[in-house]
Design a protein around this motif. Structure first.
Motif, short mmCIF file in Angstrom:
data_model
loop_
_atom_site.label_atom_id
_atom_site.label_comp_id
_atom_site.label_asym_id
_atom_site.label_seq_id
_atom_site.Cartn_x
_atom_site.Cartn_y
_atom_site.Cartn_z
N THR A 51 52.02 29.74 50.37
CA THR A 51 50.55 29.95 50.44
C THR A 51 50.60 31.17 49.39
O THR A 51 51.38 31.96 50.00
N ARG A 52 49.67 31.20 48.41
CA ARG A 52 49.38 32.51 47.24
C ARG A 52 48.28 32.28 47.66
O ARG A 52 47.65 31.47 47.10
N ARG A 53 47.21 33.94 47.21
CA ARG A 53 46.11 34.75 47.02
C ARG A 53 46.31 35.26 46.00
O ARG A 53 46.86 36.46 45.55
N PHE A 54 45.32 34.66 45.02
CA PHE A 54 45.16 35.70 44.58
C PHE A 54 43.23 36.56 44.37
O PHE A 54 42.60 35.54 44.22
N ASN A 55 43.27 37.03 42.55
CA ASN A 55 41.95 37.87 43.28
C ASN A 55 42.17 37.62 41.30
O ASN A 55 42.85 38.04 40.70
N THR A 56 41.09 35.60 41.29
CA THR A 56 41.09 35.19 39.96
C THR A 56 39.69 34.90 39.18
O THR A 56 38.72 35.59 39.86
N ALA A 57 39.60 35.18 38.06
CA ALA A 57 38.52 35.01 37.39
C ALA A 57 38.64 33.79 36.14
O ALA A 57 39.13 33.73 36.09
N ILE A 58 37.31 33.11 36.00
CA ILE A 58 37.97 32.04 34.65
C ILE A 58 36.52 32.43 33.76
O ILE A 58 35.59 32.85 34.72
N LEU A 59 36.52 31.94 32.79
CA LEU A 59 35.45 31.57 31.94
C LEU A 59 35.11 29.68 31.99
O LEU A 59 36.53 29.26 31.95
N VAL A 60 34.21 29.60 31.87
CA VAL A 60 33.99 27.74 31.99
C VAL A 60 33.37 27.35 30.74
O VAL A 60 31.84 27.83 30.61
N ASN A 61 33.01 26.59 29.81
CA ASN A 61 32.33 26.89 28.84
C ASN A 61 31.76 25.58 28.80
O ASN A 61 31.34 25.30 29.86
N ALA A 62 30.68 25.60 28.33
CA ALA A 62 28.82 24.37 28.33
C ALA A 62 28.83 23.34 29.01
O ALA A 62 28.21 22.63 28.95
N GLU A 63 30.78 22.62 28.53
CA GLU A 63 30.95 21.30 29.29
C GLU A 63 31.37 21.57 30.76
O GLU A 63 31.53 20.96 30.86
N GLY A 64 31.52 22.34 31.47
CA GLY A 64 31.67 22.04 32.70
C GLY A 64 33.71 22.35 32.48
O GLY A 64 34.13 22.40 33.81
N ARG A 65 34.40 22.40 31.07
CA ARG A 65 35.45 22.90 30.89
C ARG A 65 35.78 24.50 31.60
O ARG A 65 35.83 25.59 30.65
N ILE A 66 37.20 24.76 32.28
CA ILE A 66 37.69 25.60 32.47
C ILE A 66 38.21 26.15 31.38
O ILE A 66 39.70 25.43 31.37
N VAL A 67 38.63 27.13 30.83
CA VAL A 67 38.85 27.21 29.76
C VAL A 67 40.39 28.49 29.70
O VAL A 67 40.92 28.91 28.82
N LEU A 68 39.76 29.37 30.14
CA LEU A 68 40.60 29.81 30.56
C LEU A 68 40.76 30.60 32.07
O LEU A 68 39.66 30.91 32.37
N LYS A 69 41.50 31.00 32.61
CA LYS A 69 41.88 31.52 33.73
C LYS A 69 43.03 32.48 33.68
O LYS A 69 43.74 32.50 33.27
N TYR A 70 42.51 33.72 34.37
CA TYR A 70 43.37 35.05 34.92
C TYR A 70 42.69 35.25 36.24
O TYR A 70 42.81 35.23 37.11
N ARG A 71 44.35 35.81 36.84
CA ARG A 71 45.27 36.67 37.87
C ARG A 71 44.86 38.07 37.87
O ARG A 71 45.93 38.37 37.31
N LYS A 72 44.03 39.26 39.03
CA LYS A 72 44.14 40.29 38.78
C LYS A 72 45.87 40.93 38.90
O LYS A 72 46.19 40.63 39.50
N VAL A 73 46.11 42.21 37.69
CA VAL A 73 47.23 41.99 37.82
C VAL A 73 46.85 43.79 38.95
O VAL A 73 48.75 43.58 38.96
N HIS A 74 46.79 44.51 38.04
CA HIS A 74 46.27 45.71 39.20
C HIS A 74 45.67 45.54 39.80
O HIS A 74 43.98 45.71 40.17
N LEU A 75 46.08 45.87 41.37
CA LEU A 75 45.63 45.65 42.78
C LEU A 75 45.44 46.99 43.34
O LEU A 75 46.50 47.63 43.94
N LEU A 94 41.68 46.47 51.44
CA LEU A 94 43.36 46.30 51.54
C LEU A 94 43.43 44.78 50.72
O LEU A 94 43.86 43.80 50.33
N GLU A 95 43.30 45.00 49.19
CA GLU A 95 43.74 44.26 48.50
C GLU A 95 44.77 43.66 48.58
O GLU A 95 45.51 43.14 47.82
N LYS A 96 45.66 45.02 48.34
CA LYS A 96 47.09 44.96 48.11
C LYS A 96 47.56 43.52 49.51
O LYS A 96 48.87 43.65 49.15
N TYR A 97 46.58 43.20 50.55
CA TYR A 97 47.56 42.47 51.90
C TYR A 97 46.73 41.25 50.91
O TYR A 97 47.29 40.86 51.50
#
Ligand code: CDT
Length: 326
Positions: free
Chosen positions: A111-135, A150-153
């Motif tokens: 199991t992996r856990r990330f602090n994530t962000a996505i960009l979804v376009n106007a067709e409802g498609r995820i076009v970009l995903k990023y997982r936070k690097v600096h915790l 507790l982000e590092k946890y």
């Protein structure tokens, strides 16, 4: 003709621990509807936008916190946002906690856990995903702190690098070069420069930043917290000739204060729009992507002026060393 895009910084007021995703999503949908009335083509929501900023709450076993994470996107709770994107012809950015179950290479599952962000376009498609690097923060309960961070946890360091995509947004036919940073990332010039080296034109940033620095060993005036946040985004934009929409969760959440002050910044490093409440608030601006050009052909023409042969320490070294005594 100017390359215009109407963006909306959709600041969210506090989301309490007791409040479910459906409350946050309903508030985001109201901001999308308002954005539609105001011509918004891309709306940006903050970091961990579906829940309270849960890294301030300690649990003995991390699995007890798994209910804060999304295991699929869209999920049942977030599908209305994707439907609204299609209905309103509006792209959106969303920050959330992501839980991934994947083969561990030995026949088991990890199991992996990330602090994530996505960009979804106007067709409802995820076009970009990023997982936070600096915790930021710490990896274990700290009894000296009134409020934990507790982000590092709760999260692993992101494993996707700092990707930039060229993607169609809003009424424009040609693509826009978009990159994502999450909260503490905005304070690191290296992160901006990796995006800049991919010709980023628009950097979307979500954040949850407390008004008080509990790690300060000396005094840090409260107003400097906001100043440092703005300074970081303004410098990132200027030095990489790009726009940014930097959006906060604001107000008093579970007794802890988040400072808000969401901003839209131009490639000269100027703040062109700012939130002035601690509530749900939509701040909009018509950005002209062609304004990225000036920096790129002058002071920050990377191909002409950068000297990477002298930047070795940036990637070979983590902490600072002392200079030799002379
Ligand atoms: N969410 C996040 O990254 N917040 C940090 C606060 C640091 S205080 C431990 C920030 O850089 O804004």
């Amino acid at each position: 003709m100017a390359r215009r895009l109407t963006v909306g910084a959709a600041q969210l007021g506090a989301i309490q621990k007791s409040e479910g995703r459906e409350i946050a999503v309903a508030r985001m949908l109201a901001l999308m509807e308002e954005g539609h009335r105001r011509g918004v083509e891309l709306i940006v929501f903050p970091e961990l936008a579906l829940t309270t900023f849960f890294p301030r709450h300690w649990v003995e076993r991390i699995e007890e916190a798994d209910h804060w994470y999304e295991t699929e996107m869209p999920s049942a709770a977030t599908k209305p946002l994707f439907d609204a994107a299609r209905r309103l012809n509006m792209a959106f950015h969303l920050g959330y906690a992501e839980l991934v179950r994947e083969p561990d290479g030995t026949g088991g599952v990890r199991t992996r856990r990330f602090n994530t962000a996505i960009l979804v376009n106007a067709e409802g498609r995820i076009v970009l995903k990023y997982r936070k690097v600096h915790l930021p923060g710490h990896a274990a309960f700290d009894s000296a702190r009134k409020v934990q961070h507790l982000e590092k946890y709760y999260f692993e360091v992101g494993d996707l690098g700092f990707p930039v995509v060229k993607t169609r947004l809003g009424r424009r036919e040609e693509g826009v070069n978009v990159g994502l940073l999450i909260c503490n990332d905005r304070r690191w010039p290296e992160a901006w420069r990796v995006l800049g080296l991919q010709s980023v034109e628009l950097v979307l940033v979500g954040y949850n930043t407390p008004s008080i620095n509990q790690e300060a060993k000396g005094w840090e005036a409260h107003h400097l917290r906001v100043f440092h946040s703005h300074l970081s985004v303004q410098a990132g934009c200027y030095q990489n000739a790009c726009w940014s929409v930097a959006v906060a969760k604001a107000g008093i959440e579970d007794g802890a204060e988040l400072f808000g002050h969401s901003i839209i910044v131009n490639p000269q490093g100027e703040i062109v729009a700012m939130a002035d409440t601690w509530e749900d608030q939509l701040v909009t601006y018509d950005i002209d992507l062609d304004r990225c050009r000036l920096g790129r052909v002058s002071i920050f023409d990377f191909a002409r002026h950068r000297r990477p042969e002298h930047y070795g320490r940036i990637t070979s070294q983590v902490g600072a060393v002392e200079p030799p005594m002379v």
